[in-house]
Structures are given as structure tokens and as C-alpha cells.
Design an enzyme around this catalytic site. Structure first.
Site, PDB file in Angstrom:
ATOM      1  N   HIS A 148       0.811  -1.222   0.000  1.00 16.50           N
ATOM      2  CA  HIS A 148       0.000   0.000   0.000  1.00 16.50           C
ATOM      3  C   HIS A 148       0.838   1.263   0.000  1.00 16.50           C
ATOM      4  CE1 HIS A 148      -3.171  -2.882   1.195  1.00 16.50           C
ATOM      5  NE2 HIS A 148      -3.861  -2.122   0.371  1.00 16.50           N
TER       6      HIS A 148
ATOM      7  N   ARG B 202     -10.666   3.772  -1.851  1.00 18.92           N
ATOM      8  CA  ARG B 202     -10.197   3.099  -0.618  1.00 18.92           C
ATOM      9  C   ARG B 202     -10.525   4.026   0.545  1.00 18.92           C
ATOM     10  NH1 ARG B 202      -5.731   1.548  -4.326  1.00 18.92           N
ATOM     11  NH2 ARG B 202      -5.450  -0.702  -4.219  1.00 18.92           N
TER      12      ARG B 202
ATOM     13  N   ARG C 257     -15.386   1.563  -1.331  1.00 19.25           N
ATOM     14  CA  ARG C 257     -15.115   0.316  -0.627  1.00 19.25           C
ATOM     15  C   ARG C 257     -15.180   0.564   0.872  1.00 19.25           C
ATOM     16  NH1 ARG C 257      -9.475  -2.681  -1.475  1.00 19.25           N
ATOM     17  NH2 ARG C 257      -8.772  -1.077  -0.025  1.00 19.25           N
TER      18      ARG C 257
ATOM     19  N   GLU D 226     -10.552 -11.295  -3.821  1.00 20.00           N
ATOM     20  CA  GLU D 226      -9.112 -11.142  -3.553  1.00 20.00           C
ATOM     21  C   GLU D 226      -8.581 -12.221  -2.613  1.00 20.00           C
ATOM     22  OE1 GLU D 226      -8.433  -7.223  -1.936  1.00 20.00           O
ATOM     23  OE2 GLU D 226     -10.177  -7.314  -0.633  1.00 20.00           O
TER      24      GLU D 226
ATOM     25  N   ASN E 184      -3.990  -7.683  -6.315  1.00 25.18           N
ATOM     26  CA  ASN E 184      -2.835  -7.553  -5.414  1.00 25.18           C
ATOM     27  C   ASN E 184      -2.912  -8.596  -4.306  1.00 25.18           C
ATOM     28  OD1 ASN E 184      -2.528  -5.236  -6.928  1.00 25.18           O
ATOM     29  ND2 ASN E 184      -3.403  -3.906  -5.366  1.00 25.18           N
ATOM     30  N   ASP E 185      -4.049  -8.618  -3.639  1.00 26.89           N
ATOM     31  CA  ASP E 185      -4.187  -9.583  -2.549  1.00 26.89           C
ATOM     32  C   ASP E 185      -4.384 -10.997  -3.090  1.00 26.89           C
ATOM     33  OD1 ASP E 185      -3.827  -8.163  -0.146  1.00 26.89           O
ATOM     34  OD2 ASP E 185      -5.720  -7.142  -0.498  1.00 26.89           O
TER      35      ASP E 185
ATOM     36  N   ARG F  82       2.893  -9.061   0.056  1.00 22.86           N
ATOM     37  CA  ARG F  82       3.009  -8.047  -1.000  1.00 22.86           C
ATOM     38  C   ARG F  82       3.863  -6.845  -0.611  1.00 22.86           C
ATOM     39  NH1 ARG F  82      -3.173  -5.691  -1.095  1.00 22.86           N
ATOM     40  NH2 ARG F  82      -2.261  -3.815  -1.990  1.00 22.86           N
TER      41      ARG F  82
ATOM     42  N   CYS G 223      -9.474  -4.186 -10.105  1.00 23.79           N
ATOM     43  CA  CYS G 223      -8.947  -2.926  -9.581  1.00 23.79           C
ATOM     44  C   CYS G 223      -7.576  -3.094  -8.907  1.00 23.79           C
ATOM     45  CB  CYS G 223      -9.928  -2.279  -8.605  1.00 23.79           C
ATOM     46  SG  CYS G 223     -10.283  -3.299  -7.165  1.00 23.79           S
TER      47      CYS G 223
END
Ligand code: PEP
Ligand code: MG
Length: 587
Positions: A201, A308, A344, A446, A469-470, A480, A517
């Protein structure tokens, strides 16, 4: 020695946010709080000592609260923590730190923050000279307590980097996402850190702010001092400390070339994202901070595919009220007009802890595999309900969808939907207008189990958004944010591609919209493959929209479909990469 330090030195890390920054370094050690020194008048001494006292009393209360929580922990770890916190409490009594800081306020006539900082430095010097590893370790405890005092004195939210000279490049051993969120792109030119990787992040935040950034640059901290000239090349991952004039000139030329390319791409802004054989693709923006909104409109985003909402809770010690959340959300939603905004719900935990939500929860409980995202929200239904009410109220200013992070089971969607309906009922009873029908409620895919159960989830979700990503992190067991395994983070792993395909097929069969996303969506290398898998909505950091649009406009969907079919028959990620790069090179 001084001469040696002036020598040009190169470090290689991961270029995580593009662009080249050249400027003076501002080195920050982990946990440090930046404060500026101010001279005070004699008559201000008593008031300044009082401020110090208030900060100490607050610090003692905070530590006692931590002790109460530690007592709830069983076993040796809990006991050790209570013992350590006891030592911290003593340091906030009649200790050398407190006495020293008081003396400095009176004798040097400086503000309390500067006095605390100077006293920590003086104690550290004495301890380091003792050559005793036990005592050397105690200095970390004193720093910890001193930083708590500094945070209390500067009042939350802590503003690290506020004392940074304009044009500086931040150098740190670790930068958290919350730290990065506070970097002002008007003030800071770039950043480099020893920890971190491209999909964490911190990297995402740096890209959002458009700050050239290199993470995972081993050895950097020992080699650079505040004020040294430094170059950060976010395109290649190179950091140059004390560059020669010849090196600076070479990087300036590269920077000019990069800027020219960016401007050329900006011309695509008002053109549609449409393949040569006429398939339209929806390109949306990921947003982490309201400050990005000018970039979102500038990039010509068709909407916000991922807002986010963690920013609402970051860098503060209390929970934002419903009204505060409404205001902040409205500031984003109203800019988009009729274009949709996908909000989200909180994805707190792991790299993004939120102090105010951790009461009664031990630190380890919110790890990547712990109470993260929807799990934490469902464990605190009041917080989620408040967030739903805020989203519903803000939704009157535009077109909103609601997205749930870290979903792994249908029951979580059901519980969240029940809370959404409850929140809607509360607002209606209060006479507050809300959208009718309620905004669509979608889920992030995810977690590998969610991808494998996509058929079932599709029956309970109004849309899907793939968080690659996750999904990569959990599928390949690769943290990550960890620079040591960053090279293994592979979006073209056949296992991951199967999950993407499975999810896309489930959504298409259930006729619900599907988007992606994660960071894959913003990398033109993967565009053909994602379109070939049937995905038509991509959401990414706004600055990447023109790049991906260019890729779409030069591509035939029929060719992409065919190449995706060939790729999905492969079992080796090297061959998959070759087939994809080959296709991209032909277009
Ligand atoms: C993802 O996991 O791909 C995602 C988009 O969510 P985040 O990066 O915020 O975890
Ligand atoms: Mg995620």
C-alpha cells in the site's frame, strides 16, 4: 571520511512510482517524529513546561490503557509487555528524560518538543558510548517514550515531514502507507526506502500522489545524510547518492524525455477507450486520498472503480463521526457528477492498522490472515453501520456503488447486506433521503477461496471487482509488502490466471458486472490478457489511464481473445510471459 561520503554511490531497488526526482535528501529514521525548534521568551517558560506536563500525563494515561490491554493477553508475551510498559511509565516520572527536557526549556529557552528531542539525542549519545548491548537496547525504549511525548505535544494527527525543506526527497528505512499519505507532493519531490515492494500500500499511495519512488533499496540509510544530493529514478529503481554533475545532467535528460512522453499520452484524454474492432472498455480510477481528484478528472476517468475509504480513519486517534465521513465522501462523489463512484468499506488491518479501532484487540490479531477488511468491520458492526449510513447519505450527491473487501464467504455478504439495510432503515426513520433502490453491493474477489466460490458469491453480489494484489499475495503466499520476496510476485503465474478466469466466467454466467482494480489493471502489459478473459472494466491509478487507453486503441479484441485462449492452455509462467509479450510487440 567526509570525502569518502561525498563519492557517487548507486543503489538498486524497485521503481514503484514513475518519474525522476533530483534534490536534497531528508533522512528519517523509523518511528521518528519531525519537530521544529522554536526559541521562546523567558515569560513563556512556565507555559511551555506546563505543555510538557500535560503531554506526560496524557502519555501515562495512554500507557496505562495499553497495560490494561496487555493484561487481557495470557502467557509470557503479555507479562513481558506489562513489564516493559511499567518501565515506560517510570520514564515518564522523575526520569532523566523528563528532568533534562524541563531544564532545556528553562536554560536553552526552547519549545517543549525541541527540548524533548534534544534530550533524547543527548541520552542516546551517552548510552552508545557505553559499549554495552543491554544498555544500547534501552535507548530504543527511551526513543519510544520520547516519540510518544512528541506526538502528544504536536497533537494528533501527527504531521511527519512538515519540517521538510521544499523539493526534498524523503529517505527512510520504512515508510508506512499512513506516512506516505501525509507527503505533500507540493513540498516533497520523491521518496526512497529500504523496505517495501511494488504491490504494497505504500507503493500504491506513492503512485497515487505521483511521487517518483523507489522501495526495497538495501543499504541506503547508512549511505545518505540529510542534505546530500540524491536522485530517485522511479522508472528503473535506481537511487544515486551524491551524483556527479555528469550523472545529474544524464538524469535530467531522461526526466525531460519522460515528461514529453507523459504529455503526448495526455492527448488521449478525451478519446474513447475502444479497440480497433470496436469494443469499448471502461477505464476508471483508484483513489486513496481526496487530493487525487484533480488527477482523476485530468486523466479522463470514466468513474472511480475503487475508493479506498481507509483515508477517513488514517493518521488520527479517534473514529470519524458519521457527519465527517459524509463530508469527505461527498467531496469525492460530487466531483464525479453522474460518473459512478465505487466506495469500498474499510479495509483496515495488516499494513494499514487504525489506532482508534484497535482498542481491546491485540496487534497480531489484525495481520494479513487475521481480522482484516470485512472481518474487522463485521466484528465492529457499529463502525460498519456508521460507514454505511455515511455512504448512503453521500450517495445523494452522485452515483454510488458499495464494495466489500476481503470477502471469503457468502455469509459475510449476507451479514453486510443486513447491516446496510439496517443503516438504510435508521436513516429513513430519521427522515433522511437515501437512494432508492439502495446502491449495488459488490464484493472484492481477492481471497483464493472467494475466487473458487465465485459461482456462489455471484448469486449474492451485485458486482465483482478483482483485487489482484491480494489475490496474488494469498494464492502464491507472498507478502506483498516484503522486499525479500518481491521478485516472486508474479501476475502471470498459471494458478493466478486460472482464478481470474474462473471468477470472470462466474460473473459472466450470473450476468453481473465484473471489474479488476488491482495493480495489474493499470499495467498495459496485461491489458490484452484481461480483455481476453472477458473483463471490460479496469480501475487503476489515474496516471496510468492514458497508457492503458493507448494499448486498447491499438489492439484487436479478436486477437486478444485468441491469445488469451492459447495462454490459458499453458502451465509455465515463463512461456505465458513470452506469449503475452510477443502479442504486445506485434500490436
Ligand atoms: C487488491 O488487493 O488488489 C486491491 C485492489 O485492494 P488493496 O490493494 O487496497 O488491498
Ligand atoms: Mg486488497
Amino acid at each position: 571520511m567526509a570525502k569518502e561520503l561525498q563519492k557517487e554511490q548507486n543503489f538498486d531497488g524497485l521503481g514503484v512510482a514513475v518519474g525522476i526526482a533530483i534534490g536534497p535528501a531528508y533522512v528519517r529514521q523509523s518511528g521518528a517524529v519531525d519537530v521544529s525548534e522554536r526559541k521562546i521568551l523567558k515569560k513563556e517558560i512556565a507555559a511551555e513546561k506546563k505543555r510538557l506536563n500535560v503531554a506526560i500525563r496524557l502519555g501515562r494515561r495512554q500507557i496505562r490503557r495499553l497495560q490494561t490491554r496487555a493484561k487481557a493477553k495470557s502467557g509470557a508475551n503479555g507479562e513481558e509487555l506489562i513489564y516493559l510498559l511499567d518501565a515506560y511509565l517510570h520514564m515518564l516520572q522523575d526520569s532523566r528524560l523528563v528532568r533534562g527536557a524541563e531544564n532545556r526549556i528553562a536554560n536553552d529557552q526552547i519549545n517543549a518538543e525541541a527540548a524533548v528531542k534534544a534530550e533524547i539525542a543527548a541520552i542516546a549519545e551517552v548510552f552508545q558510548a557505553m559499549d554495552d548491548s543491554y544498555i544500547a537496547a534501552r535507548i530504543d525504549d527511551i526513543r519510544e517514550v520520547g516519540n510518544r511525548l512528541l506526538r502528544n505535544l504536536t497533537k494528533t494527527p501527527v504531521k511527519p515531514f512538515s519540517a521538510v525543506p521544499e523539493g526534498s526527497i524523503i529517505v527512510a528505512d520504512q515508510l508506512t502507507p499512513a506516512d506516505t499519505a501525509q507527503l505533500d507532493p507540493e513540498l516533497v519531490a520523491g521518496a526512497a526506502a529500504m523496505g517495501g515492494s511494488a504491490e504494497g500500500h505504500t507503493a500504491i499511495m506513492a503512485r497515487a500522489l505521483g511521487l517518483p519512488t523507489v522501495l526495497g533499496a538495501a543499504g541506503l540509510i547508512g549511505a545518505v545524510r540529510t542534505g546530500d544530493t540524491i536522485i530517485v529514478d522511479g522508472n528503473t529503481g535506481r537511487v544515486v547518492v551524491n551524483p556527479t554533475p555528469k550523472t545529474i545532467a544524464a538524469f535530467e535528460r531522461r526526466r525531460a524525455k519522460h515528461l514529453k512522453q507523459t504529455r503526448r499520452l495526455e492527448r488521449l484524454r478525451s478519446l474513447p477507450a475502444i479497440t480497433r474492432d470496436d469494443t469499448e472498455v471502461v477505464l476508471q480510477a483508484n483513489v486513496e486520498l481526496p487530493i487525487e481528484m484533480s488527477m482523476v478528472t485530468h486523466a479522463g476517468a470514466a468513474g472511480i472503480g475503487l475508493l479506498r475509504s481507509e483515508f477517513l480513519f488514517m493518521n488520527r486517534e479517534d473514529i470519524p463521526t458519521e457527519d465527517e465521513q459524509v463530508e469527505q465522501l461527498k467531496s469525492v462523489i460530487s466531483v464525479m457528477g453522474k460518473r459512478p463512484v465505487t466506495v469500498r468499506t474499510l479495509d483496515v488491518g495488516a499494513e494499514k492498522p487504525v489506532a482508534a479501532l484497535m482498542n481491546g484487540i491485540e496487534d497480531g490479531a489484525v495481520s494479513n490472515l487475521g481480522l482484516r477488511g470485512i472481518r474487522l468491520s463485521l466484528a465492529m458492526p457499529d463502525v460498519l453501520e456508521t460507514q454505511f449510513r455515511a455512504i448512503l447519505r453521500a450517495a445523494n450527491s452522485g452515483t454510488v456503488r458499495i464494495l466489500l473487501p476481503m470477502i471469503s464467504a457468502v455469509t459475510e455478504v449476507r451479514q453486510a447486506r443486513d447491516l446496510l439495510k439496517k443503516a438504510a432503515g435508521q436513516l429513513t426513520r430519521r427522515g433522511i433521503r437515501i437512494p432508492d433502490p439502495l446502491p449495488p453491493l459488490g464484493v472484492m474477489i481477492e481471497v483464493p477461496g472467494a475466487a473458487l466460490a465465485a459461482n456462489a458469491l455471484a448469486q449474492h453480489s451485485d458486482f465483482f471487482s478483482i483485487g489482484s494484489n491480494d489475490l496474488i499475495m494469498y494464492t502464491l503466499a507472498i507478502d506483498r509488502g516484503n522486499e525479500h520476496v518481491a521478485h516472486l510476485f508474479n501476475p502471470l503465474h498459471p494458478g493466478l490466471l486460472r482464478l481470474l478466469q474462473f471468477t470472470a466466467d462466474a460473473a459472466l454466467r450470473a450476468r453481473i458486472p465484473i471489474a479488476i482494480c488491482g495493480e495489474m489493471a493499470g499495467d498495459p502489459r496485461y491489458t490484452a490478457l484481461l480483455l481476453g478473459l472477458g473483463i471490460r472494466e479496469l480501475s487503476m491509478t489515474p496516471s496510468n489511464i492514458p497508457l492503458v487507453k493507448q494499448r486498447i486503441r491499438e489492439m484487436d479484441l479478436a486477437g486478444a481473445n485468441h491469445r488469451a485462449e492459447v495462454i490459458m492452455d499453458q502451465v509455465d509462467s515463463g512461456r505465458i510471459a513470452m506469449l503475452l509479450d510477443d502479442f504486445n510487440a506485434l500490436a
